[in-house]
Write an enzyme that holds these catalytic residues in place. Structure first.
Site, PDB file in Angstrom:
ATOM      1  N   LYS A  17       0.847 -26.463   1.930  1.00 14.73           N
ATOM      2  CA  LYS A  17       2.261 -26.302   1.564  1.00 14.73           C
ATOM      3  C   LYS A  17       3.197 -27.171   2.399  1.00 14.73           C
ATOM      4  O   LYS A  17       4.092 -27.804   1.859  1.00 14.73           O
ATOM      5  CB  LYS A  17       2.682 -24.835   1.744  1.00 14.73           C
ATOM      6  CG  LYS A  17       2.424 -23.955   0.545  1.00 14.73           C
ATOM      7  CD  LYS A  17       3.044 -22.587   0.760  1.00 14.73           C
ATOM      8  CE  LYS A  17       2.783 -22.136   2.147  1.00 14.73           C
ATOM      9  NZ  LYS A  17       2.502 -20.855   2.534  1.00 14.73           N
ATOM     10  N   ARG A  92       7.787 -13.757  -0.147  1.00 14.67           N
ATOM     11  CA  ARG A  92       6.419 -13.293   0.090  1.00 14.67           C
ATOM     12  C   ARG A  92       6.224 -11.901  -0.476  1.00 14.67           C
ATOM     13  O   ARG A  92       5.110 -11.391  -0.475  1.00 14.67           O
ATOM     14  CB  ARG A  92       6.142 -13.268   1.584  1.00 14.67           C
ATOM     15  CG  ARG A  92       5.469 -14.528   2.125  1.00 14.67           C
ATOM     16  CD  ARG A  92       5.113 -14.230   3.553  1.00 14.67           C
ATOM     17  NE  ARG A  92       4.200 -15.103   4.211  1.00 14.67           N
ATOM     18  CZ  ARG A  92       4.486 -16.249   4.789  1.00 14.67           C
ATOM     19  NH1 ARG A  92       5.678 -16.740   4.672  1.00 14.67           N
ATOM     20  NH2 ARG A  92       3.569 -16.906   5.467  1.00 14.67           N
ATOM     21  N   ARG A 128      -6.524 -27.289  12.125  1.00 11.24           N
ATOM     22  CA  ARG A 128      -5.136 -27.752  12.034  1.00 11.24           C
ATOM     23  C   ARG A 128      -4.461 -27.869  13.406  1.00 11.24           C
ATOM     24  O   ARG A 128      -4.603 -27.011  14.249  1.00 11.24           O
ATOM     25  CB  ARG A 128      -4.345 -26.775  11.168  1.00 11.24           C
ATOM     26  CG  ARG A 128      -2.873 -27.127  11.052  1.00 11.24           C
ATOM     27  CD  ARG A 128      -2.256 -26.457   9.890  1.00 11.24           C
ATOM     28  NE  ARG A 128      -1.858 -25.081  10.177  1.00 11.24           N
ATOM     29  CZ  ARG A 128      -1.187 -24.336   9.300  1.00 11.24           C
ATOM     30  NH1 ARG A 128      -0.872 -24.828   8.126  1.00 11.24           N
ATOM     31  NH2 ARG A 128      -0.864 -23.120   9.612  1.00 11.24           N
ATOM     32  N   ARG A 161      -1.091 -23.996  16.471  1.00 10.55           N
ATOM     33  CA  ARG A 161      -0.099 -22.935  16.363  1.00 10.55           C
ATOM     34  C   ARG A 161      -0.701 -21.652  16.920  1.00 10.55           C
ATOM     35  O   ARG A 161      -1.887 -21.404  16.750  1.00 10.55           O
ATOM     36  CB  ARG A 161       0.259 -22.725  14.889  1.00 10.55           C
ATOM     37  CG  ARG A 161       1.601 -23.313  14.514  1.00 10.55           C
ATOM     38  CD  ARG A 161       1.816 -23.288  13.048  1.00 10.55           C
ATOM     39  NE  ARG A 161       1.635 -21.965  12.466  1.00 10.55           N
ATOM     40  CZ  ARG A 161       1.802 -21.707  11.165  1.00 10.55           C
ATOM     41  NH1 ARG A 161       2.148 -22.678  10.359  1.00 10.55           N
ATOM     42  NH2 ARG A 161       1.626 -20.511  10.690  1.00 10.55           N
ATOM     43  N   ARG A 172      -3.833 -13.296   8.323  1.00  7.72           N
ATOM     44  CA  ARG A 172      -2.819 -13.962   7.482  1.00  7.72           C
ATOM     45  C   ARG A 172      -3.344 -14.155   6.064  1.00  7.72           C
ATOM     46  O   ARG A 172      -2.605 -14.016   5.088  1.00  7.72           O
ATOM     47  CB  ARG A 172      -2.417 -15.305   8.099  1.00  7.72           C
ATOM     48  CG  ARG A 172      -1.428 -15.120   9.250  1.00  7.72           C
ATOM     49  CD  ARG A 172      -1.433 -16.322  10.180  1.00  7.72           C
ATOM     50  NE  ARG A 172      -1.074 -17.556   9.522  1.00  7.72           N
ATOM     51  CZ  ARG A 172      -1.551 -18.746   9.875  1.00  7.72           C
ATOM     52  NH1 ARG A 172      -2.417 -18.868  10.849  1.00  7.72           N
ATOM     53  NH2 ARG A 172      -1.162 -19.824   9.225  1.00  7.72           N
TER      54      ARG A 172
HETATM   55  P1  ADP Z   1       1.523 -19.408   7.017  1.00  8.92           P
HETATM   56  O1  ADP Z   1       0.929 -20.618   7.635  1.00  8.92           O
HETATM   57  O2  ADP Z   1       0.806 -18.127   7.371  1.00  8.92           O
HETATM   58  O3  ADP Z   1       1.827 -19.577   5.549  1.00  8.92           O
HETATM   59  P2  ADP Z   1       4.377 -19.414   7.743  1.00  8.92           P
HETATM   60  O4  ADP Z   1       4.653 -20.563   8.634  1.00  8.92           O
HETATM   61  O5  ADP Z   1       4.931 -19.453   6.368  1.00  8.92           O
HETATM   62  O6  ADP Z   1       2.829 -19.157   7.820  1.00  8.92           O
HETATM   63  O7  ADP Z   1       4.888 -18.058   8.441  1.00  8.92           O
HETATM   64  C1  ADP Z   1       4.439 -17.657   9.723  1.00  8.92           C
HETATM   65  C2  ADP Z   1       4.724 -16.182   9.939  1.00  8.92           C
HETATM   66  O8  ADP Z   1       6.136 -15.931   9.792  1.00  8.92           O
HETATM   67  C3  ADP Z   1       4.062 -15.250   8.913  1.00  8.92           C
HETATM   68  O9  ADP Z   1       2.740 -14.916   9.304  1.00  8.92           O
HETATM   69  C4  ADP Z   1       5.018 -14.050   8.952  1.00  8.92           C
HETATM   70  O10 ADP Z   1       4.784 -13.238  10.091  1.00  8.92           O
HETATM   71  C5  ADP Z   1       6.387 -14.687   9.140  1.00  8.92           C
HETATM   72  N1  ADP Z   1       7.092 -14.969   7.848  1.00  8.92           N
HETATM   73  C6  ADP Z   1       7.432 -16.192   7.352  1.00  8.92           C
HETATM   74  N2  ADP Z   1       8.059 -16.088   6.155  1.00  8.92           N
HETATM   75  C7  ADP Z   1       8.124 -14.762   5.878  1.00  8.92           C
HETATM   76  C8  ADP Z   1       8.623 -14.001   4.774  1.00  8.92           C
HETATM   77  N3  ADP Z   1       9.189 -14.602   3.711  1.00  8.92           N
HETATM   78  N4  ADP Z   1       8.515 -12.637   4.827  1.00  8.92           N
HETATM   79  C9  ADP Z   1       7.937 -12.033   5.876  1.00  8.92           C
HETATM   80  N5  ADP Z   1       7.426 -12.682   6.943  1.00  8.92           N
HETATM   81  C10 ADP Z   1       7.512 -14.042   6.963  1.00  8.92           C
END
Ligand code: ADP
Length: 221
Positions: A17, A92, A128, A161, A172
């Site tokens: 993404k 989400r 990653r 990360r 996740r």
């Molecule tokens: P991933 O690589 O898991 O897709 P993101 O960078 O999108 O991770 O998000 C990292 C963390 O931030 C998630 O694991 C969650 O804890 C929090 N987070 C991000 N966006 C949202 C959302 N829209 N609703 C709830 N939690 C979120």
């Protein structure tokens, strides 16, 4: 001025993404709005928001809807989002999706889904790295290694990360599986969803995404 190009990118962690969002943003001059990046920046800067979400981010769970919806509402109100945006990581949950629908009212929305199977995601996430300075993403050859490498763009140190370790990765992925299906059903019922095979080469994936966006933009005219 044409209609804004409002894009929601849906896909499991590791589906590409972030990489694809950057390419779409480049092509259509749109801001990339990653809720994960916004939250991680807040944690790093130790702002009140950062302190609030720190534990949730470390565990791989979800931050609560009300907080996320407020955050996205104020971000979309900024001037650079007038011509559109690429939302990465939001919505989400169905509540977040409904809130976004209400925020956008009559404005168009395209939901793009990057499909990648579980084992491939674990492999990608373990390999990653992200540049600690410019946030560029890299795939290393090694899984869960700790060797130090430098960013070829800015010389910054490549780091993993905090949530890219195997236990948090599995959590996740599980969180994604629990929440993605209703979202996919929601956008599919609205007739705005396009699913793309995310296992193809990243260039092919980009091509497919741009094609879906161009087709979507044409249908709105
Ligand atoms: P991933 O690589 O898991 O897709 P993101 O960078 O999108 O991770 O998000 C990292 C963390 O931030 C998630 O694991 C969650 O804890 C929090 N987070 C991000 N966006 C949202 C959302 N829209 N609703 C709830 N939690 C979120």
């Amino acid at each position: 001025m044409g209609d804004p190009i409002n894009i929601v990118l849906i896909g499991p962690p590791g589906s590409g993404k972030g990489t694809q969002a950057a390419r779409i943003c480049d092509r259509y001059h749109l801001p990339w709005i990653s809720t994960g990046e916004i939250l991680r920046a807040a944690v790093k800067a130790e702002t009140p928001l950062g302190r609030k979400v720190h534990d949730t981010l470390s565990s791989g769970g979800l931050v609560d809807d009300a907080l996320m919806i407020d955050l996205v509402r104020s971000r979309l109100a900024e001037p650079d989002a007038i011509t559109g945006f690429v939302l990465d990581g939001f919505p989400r949950t169905i509540n977040q999706a409904l809130a976004l629908d209400a925020l956008l009212a009559e404005h168009p929305l395209l939901a793009l889904l990057l499909d990648v199977p579980g084992p491939e995601l674990e492999r990608r996430l373990g390999a990653r790295r992200i540049c600690s300075t410019c946030k560029a993403l890299y795939a290393t050859g090694t899984r869960y290694g700790s060797e130090e490498e430098l960013c070829s763009k800015c010389g910054g140190t490549l780091i993993r990360r905090d949530d890219d370790n195997i236990d948090v990765i599995r959590n996740r992925l599980q969180t994604y599986r629990n929440t993605a299906d209703p979202l996919i059903a929601h956008y599919s019922a609205r007739g705005v969803l396009t699913a793309i095979d995310g296992t193809a080469s990243s260039e092919k994936v980009t091509k497919a995404l741009l094609k879906a966006i161009d087709a979507g933009v044409r249908t709105k005219k």
